[in-house]
Design a protein around this motif. Sequence first.
Motif, PDB file in Angstrom:
ATOM      1  N   SER A 168      19.496  30.883   6.343  1.00 21.15           N
ATOM      2  CA  SER A 168      19.072  32.150   7.666  1.00 21.15           C
ATOM      3  C   SER A 168      18.509  31.734   8.551  1.00 21.15           C
ATOM      4  N   GLY A 169      18.354  33.249   9.373  1.00 23.43           N
ATOM      5  CA  GLY A 169      17.050  33.005  10.298  1.00 23.43           C
ATOM      6  C   GLY A 169      17.583  33.094  11.636  1.00 23.43           C
ATOM      7  N   GLY A 170      19.003  32.051  11.766  1.00 24.24           N
ATOM      8  CA  GLY A 170      19.391  31.621  13.276  1.00 24.24           C
ATOM      9  C   GLY A 170      19.963  33.192  14.274  1.00 24.24           C
ATOM     10  N   GLY A 171      19.685  32.432  15.299  1.00 25.48           N
ATOM     11  CA  GLY A 171      20.084  33.599  16.094  1.00 25.48           C
ATOM     12  C   GLY A 171      19.841  33.079  17.449  1.00 25.48           C
ATOM     13  N   LEU A 172      20.010  34.110  18.631  1.00 27.11           N
ATOM     14  CA  LEU A 172      20.038  33.858  20.101  1.00 27.11           C
ATOM     15  C   LEU A 172      18.425  34.160  20.773  1.00 27.11           C
ATOM     16  N   VAL A 173      17.716  33.112  21.397  1.00 29.22           N
ATOM     17  CA  VAL A 173      16.738  32.957  21.655  1.00 29.22           C
ATOM     18  C   VAL A 173      15.842  32.824  22.220  1.00 29.22           C
ATOM     19  N   GLU A 174      15.743  32.496  23.644  1.00 33.33           N
ATOM     20  CA  GLU A 174      15.930  32.564  25.047  1.00 33.33           C
ATOM     21  C   GLU A 174      14.660  30.889  25.257  1.00 33.33           C
ATOM     22  N   ALA A 175      14.956  29.814  25.798  1.00 30.93           N
ATOM     23  CA  ALA A 175      13.973  28.767  25.831  1.00 30.93           C
ATOM     24  C   ALA A 175      12.466  28.856  26.218  1.00 30.93           C
ATOM     25  N   GLY A 176      11.346  28.558  25.620  1.00 28.02           N
ATOM     26  CA  GLY A 176      10.505  28.872  25.280  1.00 28.02           C
ATOM     27  C   GLY A 176       9.753  30.028  23.707  1.00 28.02           C
TER      28      GLY A 176
END
Length: 122
Positions: free
Chosen positions: A6-14
């Motif tokens: 678990s713990g995945g998702g959408l994140v910005e670069a950096g």
Amino acid sequence: VQLQASGGGLVEAGGSLRLSCAASGRTFSNYNMGWFRQAPGKEREFVAGISRSGGSAYFADSVKGRFTISRDNAKNTVYLQMNSLKSEDTAVYYCAAGGWQLSTNADDFGSWGQGTLVTVSS
């Protein structure tokens, strides 16, 4: 051993994400653990591994210095802390339980979680 990532998702670069993998069914501390990933159109690749006690950790060159792996044997959980994420880190991430020897080869890991998607936007 059964594994649930678990713990995945959408994140910005950096940015950062922390993946978790909860184990059940067998004695967690008997297993070396690993994280692998598979990007669209690419083969599954090794990301990080950790020994049964947590005393040894090893990483793919592509993530060294950015990712850390840890485990809590009391909680039957292994973690992957991902920092300074890049678009090329976008993939489905899998946790896996391995045998007695530390390995980067997927064939040496007998149990796999279902995968969690990490998407890094640039």
